[in-house]
Scaffold this active site. Structure first.
Site, PDB file in Angstrom:
ATOM      1  N   ASP A  71       0.846  -1.199   0.000  1.00 51.85           N
ATOM      2  CA  ASP A  71       0.000   0.000   0.000  1.00 51.85           C
ATOM      3  C   ASP A  71       0.878   1.244   0.000  1.00 51.85           C
ATOM      4  OD1 ASP A  71       0.681  -0.681   2.741  1.00 51.85           O
ATOM      5  OD2 ASP A  71      -0.733   0.861   3.395  1.00 51.85           O
ATOM      6  N   ASP A 102       8.983   3.715  -1.191  1.00 50.37           N
ATOM      7  CA  ASP A 102       8.301   3.208   0.011  1.00 50.37           C
ATOM      8  C   ASP A 102       7.015   2.494  -0.368  1.00 50.37           C
ATOM      9  OD1 ASP A 102       7.557   2.766   2.625  1.00 50.37           O
ATOM     10  OD2 ASP A 102       6.944   4.818   3.012  1.00 50.37           O
ATOM     11  N   GLU A 135       0.034  -0.792   5.867  1.00 53.81           N
ATOM     12  CA  GLU A 135       1.120  -0.210   6.658  1.00 53.81           C
ATOM     13  C   GLU A 135       0.999   1.302   6.732  1.00 53.81           C
ATOM     14  OE1 GLU A 135       5.083   1.284   7.884  1.00 53.81           O
ATOM     15  OE2 GLU A 135       3.934   1.749   6.068  1.00 53.81           O
ATOM     16  N   GLU A 136       0.517   1.912   5.659  1.00 51.60           N
ATOM     17  CA  GLU A 136       0.424   3.368   5.605  1.00 51.60           C
ATOM     18  C   GLU A 136      -0.864   3.889   6.239  1.00 51.60           C
ATOM     19  OE1 GLU A 136       2.897   4.979   4.894  1.00 51.60           O
ATOM     20  OE2 GLU A 136       4.079   4.099   3.276  1.00 51.60           O
ATOM     21  N   GLU A 164      11.850  -2.023   4.624  1.00 51.90           N
ATOM     22  CA  GLU A 164      11.638  -0.571   4.546  1.00 51.90           C
ATOM     23  C   GLU A 164      12.919   0.151   4.113  1.00 51.90           C
ATOM     24  OE1 GLU A 164       9.094   1.402   4.928  1.00 51.90           O
ATOM     25  OE2 GLU A 164       7.551   0.238   5.954  1.00 51.90           O
ATOM     26  N   HIS A 353       7.102   9.333  -0.034  1.00 50.94           N
ATOM     27  CA  HIS A 353       5.917  10.150   0.233  1.00 50.94           C
ATOM     28  C   HIS A 353       5.962  11.499  -0.489  1.00 50.94           C
ATOM     29  CE1 HIS A 353       4.619   7.946   4.203  1.00 50.94           C
ATOM     30  NE2 HIS A 353       5.102   7.112   3.293  1.00 50.94           N
TER      31      HIS A 353
END
Length: 380
Positions: A71, A102, A135-136, A164, A353
């Site tokens: 995700d 990410d 996870e996000e 990660e 991000h």
């Protein structure tokens, strides 16, 4: 078959898997892993898609695990992007798109490494892969759901590596052996509304809130510990919503975030916040409600066999010896640490991000090589 991790990363980027959407990413991975001989199970819960895959004997004493997520965060202002966020465009020796850093590249690298490894040199043991779509987000039905399912079905990892991005600037420079805890505290201070010219007839929640926030922010929590930097406290918002300049409002609110090391627990910090609020209330005659949400406790996997294994593999492939760090935010390692020893290692995370998120293509291939060496050395 030999899997190209760059091609796989691009295929995953093209899956619009913004939390909580699966977007086709786990469908793609389940098909690939099944064809490679992994026993795959979808562990969906609460509208979240998760995938468990195991090659080898169930519950084997040597079961190497990988964990990651497909995700991604929303793209934000689409007009600010210079590429299609889900186009997986290659330019300037980089692969561009949401999730490139990410962490679809990390997932692609460990899936590619695991598939190639079990097919070319089948180990005496098991390789386990857990991939979540949460996870996000709130992380309530992602890796937690996978671990719940594993417990119910007697599945096990001996050790786990979370893929990660961990390196600040240079490939190989940092791995994570723990993470700080994180909590958010929400304060509502209630007083008595009144006329600003007759403040003695009111109880001003703004003054109480300002005093409380200053008191909390001015108090050092600690000076750090053996493996952690000093804990931090940040006031992130103060809200009154009062448009009138001649009215003392009845209520004021604030929120703060604490990132804490292993000298604290979420419960102890919550108690401290409540005690400080009560002291300020005693001075101002206000009433303060404190609500706390703990995202995770601090944890550490002490330096030892697992961190040595990863560090030696990183050094062998990159020539760089990684620093053992506990910096940064939270990750799903905070859940895995309850199951088995866990460390994190991945590529450089500079653009995660961000608008125009991208990853150096050579880093994706280097990451697969590192993961492949880790598997080879673990089962040697």
């Amino acid at each position: 078959m030999t899997i190209d991790p760059v091609t796989l990363t691009a295929d995953l980027i093209r899956c619009p898997s913004v939390t909580p959407e699966e977007g086709g990413a786990l469908v793609l991975l389940e098909k690939m892993l099944t064809e490679a001989g992994f026993a795959c199970t979808r562990v969906d819960r609460g509208g979240i898609a998760n995938l468990f895959a195991r090659w080898g004997e169930k519950g084997h004493a040597r079961s190497f695990g990988f964990n990651g997520h497909t995700d991604v965060v929303p793209v934000g202002d689409l007009a600010a992007w210079t590429v299609d966020p889900f186009g997986a465009e290659e330019k300037e020796s980089q692969l561009w798109g949401r999730g490139a850093t990410d962490m679809k590249s990390g997932v692609a690298a460990f899936v590619a490494a695991a598939v190639d490894f079990v097919q070319t040199t089948p180990p005496n043991g098991a390789v386990v892969i857990t991939i979540t779509g949460d996870e996000e987000g709130d992380a309530l039905d992602g890796t937690v759901a996978l671990l719940d399912w594993m417990k119910d079905n007697d599945e096990r990892m001996s050790v786990c590596l979370v893929g990660e991005p961990t390196c600040p600037n240079e490939m190989g420079e940092m791995m994570k052996i723990g993470r700080r805890g994180s909590l958010n505290a929400f304060f509502t201070v209630r007083g008595v509304q009144g006329h600003a010219a007759y403040s003695h007839r009111a109880k001003n929640p703004c003054h109480a809130l300002a005093r409380l926030m200053d008191r909390l922010a001015s108090t050092p929590l600690d000076e750090g510990s053996d493996h952690f930097d000093a804990s931090t406290l940040a006031v992130v918002t103060m809200d009154v919503g009062n448009p009138a300049t001649n009215v003392i409002p009845a209520e004021a609110k604030a929120t703060l975030n604490i990132r804490f090391n292993d000298l604290h627990s979420g419960a102890a910090l919550t108690k401290w916040l409540e005690e400080q609020a009560a002291l300020v209330d005693a001075d101002f005659g206000t009433e303060t409600e404190v609500k706390v949400k703990i995202s995770g406790e601090s944890f550490i996997t002490p330096p030892g066999d697992l961190s040595d294994l990863v560090a030696k593999s990183v050094q062998a492939e990159t020539g760089v010896t990684p620093e053992l760090s506990t910096s940064g935010g939270t990750s799903d390692a905070r859940f895995m640490q309850h199951h088995c020893p866990v460390v994190e290692f991945g590529l450089v995370g500079k653009t995660m991000h961000q608008v125009d998120e991208r990853v150096d293509i050579d880093q994706i291939r280097a990451l697969k090589a590192i993961y492949s060496r880790i598997l080879t050395d673990y089962f040697a």
